[in-house]
Scaffold this motif. Structure first.
Motif, short mmCIF file in Angstrom:
data_model
loop_
_atom_site.label_atom_id
_atom_site.label_comp_id
_atom_site.label_asym_id
_atom_site.label_seq_id
_atom_site.Cartn_x
_atom_site.Cartn_y
_atom_site.Cartn_z
N PRO A 30 0.85 -1.14 -0.21
CA PRO A 30 -0.10 0.14 0.04
C PRO A 30 0.93 1.28 0.04
O PRO A 30 2.01 1.17 0.32
CB PRO A 30 -0.73 -0.16 1.34
N THR A 31 0.44 2.40 -0.63
CA THR A 31 0.98 3.54 -0.61
C THR A 31 0.26 4.58 -0.13
O THR A 31 -1.01 4.28 0.14
CB THR A 31 1.32 3.87 -1.95
N ASN A 32 0.67 5.83 0.17
CA ASN A 32 0.16 6.85 1.02
C ASN A 32 -0.60 6.43 2.27
O ASN A 32 -1.85 7.01 2.53
CB ASN A 32 -0.88 7.76 -0.40
N LEU A 33 0.07 6.08 2.91
CA LEU A 33 -0.45 5.40 4.38
C LEU A 33 -0.90 6.70 5.28
O LEU A 33 0.01 7.90 5.14
CB LEU A 33 0.33 4.65 4.84
N THR A 34 -1.86 6.66 6.01
CA THR A 34 -2.40 7.63 6.97
C THR A 34 -1.53 7.48 8.16
O THR A 34 -0.77 6.21 8.34
CB THR A 34 -3.92 7.69 7.24
N GLU A 35 -1.21 8.50 9.04
CA GLU A 35 -0.70 8.19 10.48
C GLU A 35 -1.22 6.89 11.05
O GLU A 35 -0.39 6.45 11.73
CB GLU A 35 -0.61 9.49 11.11
N LYS A 36 -2.47 6.90 11.03
CA LYS A 36 -2.90 5.75 11.92
C LYS A 36 -2.65 4.60 11.21
O LYS A 36 -2.23 3.73 12.00
CB LYS A 36 -4.70 6.18 11.73
N GLN A 37 -2.66 4.29 10.08
CA GLN A 37 -2.34 3.17 9.47
C GLN A 37 -0.77 2.80 9.66
O GLN A 37 -0.53 1.53 9.82
CB GLN A 37 -2.22 3.07 7.89
N LYS A 38 -0.19 3.90 9.58
CA LYS A 38 1.55 3.66 9.83
C LYS A 38 1.74 3.17 11.30
O LYS A 38 2.30 2.44 11.79
CB LYS A 38 2.29 4.84 9.81
#
Length: 304
Positions: free
Chosen positions: A287-295
């Protein structure tokens, strides 16, 4: 056996050195050797053609004949002897009549006459009604190429094309391969003095397909899956030659993993209903362009 362009078989130019020919042969022999391609009839056929080409081109004497006479290289010397015999016969007839030249019809040229007969002799030399030497000669063979894409090569279908202003219609069996050659007897140039027509040799050219790699009767393809499907499992849609299928993806599938779809490969040449297999390789897309929450969630997984 149909005429084969030996230089094309080895993948070298006509100007290739003997060392070039030796290297090309060794490279292809390793690739096509029967021990590395068990039960692969196409590889076996190409290996035989490769050996035939090498036997001719690696021999300087045979190569010289092949370069001079082409497809007639085995009989080139016989042709020259026949030509010399005809020349002597014409000269004898001319001398006996006191003429300065041979008894040709108006506009007929001696050298052109023999060139037209180079396709090969049928029968032998005789005498025509005018007492002149004659013979039945087969017409010259014709080489033609026919381009097919992979999907057309996978189905039996009719094909019509023009040869010397004449339409020729053939039915192409499913399963033909790149470089395969077929012969249509009598569809070449017309014979001389009542001799049979030459033959037409058609070579199939099948370019690389963007979706499938063909290896014998098997096919290979790649399909992208997302990280979540790879980890948790799911389904993915896969294209085949005869439509698409839904394929179940096991949980924790690794990128590069391969599964086999039996009977979904290429049709076997002239064996109705038989097919190779389709091998599907998964490519996991991160996945790309992850949100801070996803990170943060990935960090938690990393540290768990």
């Amino acid at each position: 056996m149909a005429y084969i362009d030996y230089y094309k078989t080895l993948g070298v130019d006509k100007s290739a050195t003997q060392d070039d020919i030796k290297k090309a042969y060794r490279k292809l022999a390793r690739k096509l050797h029967p021990d590395l391609n068990p039960d692969d009839k196409e590889a076996e056929k190409k290996f035989k053609e490769l050996n035939e080409a090498n036997e001719v081109l690696s021999n300087s004497e045979n190569r010289s004949k092949y370069d001079k006479y082409g497809e007639n290289w085995k009989h080139g010397e016989e042709y020259e002897k026949a030509q010399q015999q005809q020349q002597r016969q014409y000269q004898q007839q001319s001398n006996s009549r006191g003429n300065s030249g041979a008894d040709f019809g108006e506009g007929e040229d001696f050298s052109d006459f023999f060139q037209s007969m180079f396709g090969g002799a049928e029968g032998g030399f005789g005498r025509n009604s005018r007492g002149r030497a004659s013979g039945k000669f087969k017409g010259k063979d014709i080489q033609a190429e026919l381009n097919l894409n992979l999907r057309d090569a996978a189905k039996t279908h009719p094909q019509t094309f023009d040869i010397n202003g004449k339409k020729v219609r053939i039915t192409i069996p499913a399963g033909v391969y790149d470089g395969q050659q077929i012969k249509l007897k009598g569809h070449g140039n017309p014979g001389v003095n009542g001799g049979p027509g030459g033959d037409l040799y058609i070579t199939f050219n099948i370019p690389v397909d963007p979706d499938f790699e063909r290896i014998g009767n098997d096919l290979k393809t790649k399909v992208a899956i997302d990280l979540y499907t790879a980890v948790l499992g799911g389904e993915v849609n896969v294209n085949t030659l005869d439509g698409s299928v839904n394929l179940k993806v096991k949980p924790e599938t690794q990128s590069g993993a391969t599964v086999r779809l039996k009977g979904k490969g290429f049709p076997v040449y002239k064996k109705e209903g038989q097919h190779g297999d389709l091998f599907v390789t998964y490519e996991v897309k991160l996945p790309t362009n992850l949100t801070e929450k996803q990170k943060e969630l990935f960090e938690q997984l990393k540290n768990s």
